[in-house]
Design a protein around this motif. Sequence first.
Motif, mmCIF file in Angstrom:
data_model
loop_
_atom_site.group_PDB
_atom_site.id
_atom_site.type_symbol
_atom_site.label_atom_id
_atom_site.label_comp_id
_atom_site.label_asym_id
_atom_site.label_seq_id
_atom_site.Cartn_x
_atom_site.Cartn_y
_atom_site.Cartn_z
ATOM 1 N N SER A 103 0.846 -1.187 0.000
ATOM 2 C CA SER A 103 0.000 0.000 0.000
ATOM 3 C C SER A 103 0.886 1.242 0.000
ATOM 4 C CB SER A 103 -0.902 -0.009 1.235
ATOM 5 O OG SER A 103 -1.745 1.116 1.268
ATOM 6 N N ASP A 116 -5.257 0.813 10.927
ATOM 7 C CA ASP A 116 -6.056 -0.199 10.225
ATOM 8 C C ASP A 116 -5.187 -1.015 9.268
ATOM 9 O OD1 ASP A 116 -8.302 0.692 11.578
ATOM 10 O OD2 ASP A 116 -9.113 1.809 9.856
ATOM 11 N N THR A 117 -4.330 -0.342 8.517
ATOM 12 C CA THR A 117 -3.460 -1.037 7.564
ATOM 13 C C THR A 117 -2.454 -1.918 8.295
ATOM 14 O OG1 THR A 117 -3.713 0.763 5.978
ATOM 15 C CG2 THR A 117 -1.859 -0.733 5.639
ATOM 16 N N ARG A 120 -4.160 -5.016 9.725
ATOM 17 C CA ARG A 120 -4.449 -5.986 8.658
ATOM 18 C C ARG A 120 -3.178 -6.735 8.271
ATOM 19 N NH1 ARG A 120 -3.765 -5.417 3.421
ATOM 20 N NH2 ARG A 120 -3.715 -3.158 3.482
#
Length: 124
Positions: A103, A116-117, A120
């Motif tokens: 990302s 959040d990233t 994950r």
Amino acid sequence: MSRRLAGLVCGFLLLAAAAFAADPAPVPVVPAPGKVTLVDLGAKACVPCKMMQPVLAAIEARYADRAAIIFIDVWEHRDEPQKFGLRVIPTQIFYDKTGKEVSRHEGFLDEKPIADTLDRLLAE
């Protein structure tokens, strides 16, 4: 030693000390081997980059020992923008545990989307 010569020597030593102090710290390895990694590429004097500093500090504290959080000042390390294919600063790049870029975000990024990233990637 004359006063003038002593002054010149002191001036030289001050300039030499300033030159050594101005040398940037070495660039860390990106991505960190075997770890989920967030690298923030920016500059200490850039306003959006300055806004990222408290966010990165909070993220670094929250994910200590679980993820590598790295800041690279691209104004101090002039060859880094090309290595990472930068278009703007700040840019945040996320890498999984295998070192694959997963990302990328350009501009200011708040704590929640970063967390959040990272969550994950750590769950994978």
